[in-house]
Motif scaffolding. Structure first.
Motif, PDB file in Angstrom:
ATOM      1  N   ASP A   1      29.143  33.888  35.627  1.00 14.67           N
ATOM      2  CA  ASP A   1      30.225  33.179  34.957  1.00 14.67           C
ATOM      3  C   ASP A   1      29.656  32.162  33.974  1.00 14.67           C
ATOM      4  O   ASP A   1      28.619  31.532  34.219  1.00 14.67           O
ATOM      5  CB  ASP A   1      31.102  32.470  35.992  1.00 14.67           C
ATOM      6  CG  ASP A   1      32.259  31.751  35.337  1.00 14.67           C
ATOM      7  OD1 ASP A   1      33.140  32.435  34.782  1.00 14.67           O
ATOM      8  OD2 ASP A   1      32.253  30.506  35.349  1.00 14.67           O
TER       9      ASP A   1
ATOM     10  N   SER B   1      30.606  29.208  33.188  1.00 16.39           N
ATOM     11  CA  SER B   1      30.496  27.841  33.708  1.00 16.39           C
ATOM     12  C   SER B   1      29.256  27.682  34.580  1.00 16.39           C
ATOM     13  O   SER B   1      28.607  26.623  34.573  1.00 16.39           O
ATOM     14  CB  SER B   1      31.752  27.472  34.508  1.00 16.39           C
ATOM     15  OG  SER B   1      31.838  28.228  35.709  1.00 16.39           O
TER      16      SER B   1
ATOM     17  N   TRP C   1      32.041  28.057  42.375  1.00 17.87           N
ATOM     18  CA  TRP C   1      33.031  28.687  41.493  1.00 17.87           C
ATOM     19  C   TRP C   1      33.932  29.617  42.286  1.00 17.87           C
ATOM     20  O   TRP C   1      35.158  29.630  42.094  1.00 17.87           O
ATOM     21  CB  TRP C   1      32.312  29.423  40.370  1.00 17.87           C
ATOM     22  CG  TRP C   1      33.200  30.147  39.419  1.00 17.87           C
ATOM     23  CD1 TRP C   1      34.179  29.606  38.630  1.00 17.87           C
ATOM     24  CD2 TRP C   1      33.208  31.550  39.152  1.00 17.87           C
ATOM     25  NE1 TRP C   1      34.790  30.593  37.883  1.00 17.87           N
ATOM     26  CE2 TRP C   1      34.218  31.792  38.178  1.00 17.87           C
ATOM     27  CE3 TRP C   1      32.454  32.621  39.616  1.00 17.87           C
ATOM     28  CZ2 TRP C   1      34.482  33.077  37.694  1.00 17.87           C
ATOM     29  CZ3 TRP C   1      32.706  33.892  39.121  1.00 17.87           C
ATOM     30  CH2 TRP C   1      33.726  34.108  38.177  1.00 17.87           C
TER      31      TRP C   1
END
Length: 359
Positions: A14, A16, A249
């Motif tokens: 991901d 992030s 996450w």
């Protein structure tokens, strides 16, 4: 141009998580040092390791009596380490693909191995000996490789058997709820759904250890790493840090149940198009299709268009979607970090190519 990464591994992470990792490379936990240069014995990384192990237990609902380890060596080392620690006389292996076959080969160094295989049919179906009553009752464990990354089959449940299970879940961990209590041990390379290459996760039942008579090298004895909380030697520091960010996450998204629904939806979108589009066909039995690695080829009448479609999709930003070198065709790996929008765009690309061919 936006890139859509269908790599089978090391796989997509991901955005992030990548940003968090990049920040830690520059300044880790406010130390003014890079995560790449800090001591693994320092309080900052000790806290990272403890939190990573704790969060994996939380997300996977791991019961008491189990330990989570982060080791080096990859899943390929686990092929031998599992058997070395758990195989006393005989084990059974479900030979569902390339990596399962390699695991069984290593186990034969330590005891008798009974194999249930679909190799003769080019691994297009997943063997299920528990449905036919073929699982021996006198084995030390039954080994499963739950997802076949090369050919694209998957077992998405934990079978009911009267023996203990060992699971290689390298490529589908965190994609469904797992009944951990059925297993003596679950392992996997972290580079599919958790972290960059370099870390291996192991979930092991403590009382399953210490029952073999053979001497065990210190580094290959799971008890060494259990006793030292995965810190007997220098662990894979950076991958463990990224694994923690990925699991954070996952928790923010809502956990494993949410991830499973996301992945089922993504896979259904792509499989529906493969089944609809006359230019393409799937390569494995429908009931055993993997939701992680969608494998397909050009239909027989359009095989000469394989290179053209690859170039057509590549021009739109799709990368690493060639099939494994041993099977050819295409493979779209839909790991947890793959957004649905990328899958939808790939399906649109298949439709656009169909229209192009029809002209």
């Amino acid at each position: 141009m936006k890139k859509h990464n269908f790599s089978a591994g090391p796989s997509i992470l991901d955005e992030s998580v990548i940003k968090d990792a990049a920040a830690a490379v520059l300044n880790y936990a406010g130390t003014g040092l890079s995560i790449l240069e800090v001591s693994h014995r320092g309080k900052e990384f000790t806290a990272t390791m403890e939190e990573a192990r704790r969060l994996m237990k939380e997300l996977l609902d791991i019961p008491e009596g189990y330990e989570v380890l982060f080791l080096g060596g990859g899943a390929s080392l686990q092929f031998a380490q599992v058997a070395m620690n758990l195989l006393k006389t005989k084990a059974a292996y479900v030979d569902s693909g390339t990596w399962a076959n390699k695991a069984a080969k290593e186990a034969k160094l330590f005891g008798e191995v009974v194999s249930f295989s679909s190799k003769a049919d080019n691994y297009v179906w997943y063997p299920k000996p528990w449905l036919t009553g073929e699982v021996p009752s006198d084995i030390d464990y039954l080994h499963l490789t739950s997802n076949n990354t090369v050919y694209g089959t998957e077992l998405r449940y934990d079978p009911d058997v009267k023996v203990r299970l060992v699971g290689d879940m390298s490529s589908d961990i965190f994609t469904r709820e797992v009944d951990i209590a059925k297993y003596d041990l679950i392992y996997g390379g972290a580079q599919k759904n958790i972290a960059p290459a370099g870390a291996t996760f192991v979930i092991v039942r403590r009382d399953a250890l210490g029952h073999v008579d053979r001497p065990l090298p210190t580094m290959l004895d799971y008890r060494t790493h259990v006793d030292k909380d995965s810190m007997y030697n220098t662990p894979p520091v950076f991958p463990v840090y990224v694994a923690l960010q990925t699991m954070k996450w996952y928790k923010e998204l809502g956990g494993v149940k949410v991830l499973e629904q996301m992945n089922l939806e993504k896979a259904a979108i792509l499989y529906d198009e493969i089944d609809r589009n006359p230019l393409f066909r799937g390569t494995v039995n429908t009931e055993d299709r993997s939701i992680m690695n969608v494998c397909f080829v050009m239909s027989d009448a359009y095989q000469e268009l394989e290179k053209e479609f690859y170039e057509f999709a590549s021009a739109r930003g799709f990368v690493s979607f060639k099939g494994h070198r041993s099977v050819g065709g295409f493979r779209a790996s839909l790991y947890n970090a793959m957004p649905k929008s990328s899958v939808e765009y790939f399906v649109q690309t298949m439709k656009d190519f169909e229209r192009k061919v029809a002209k």
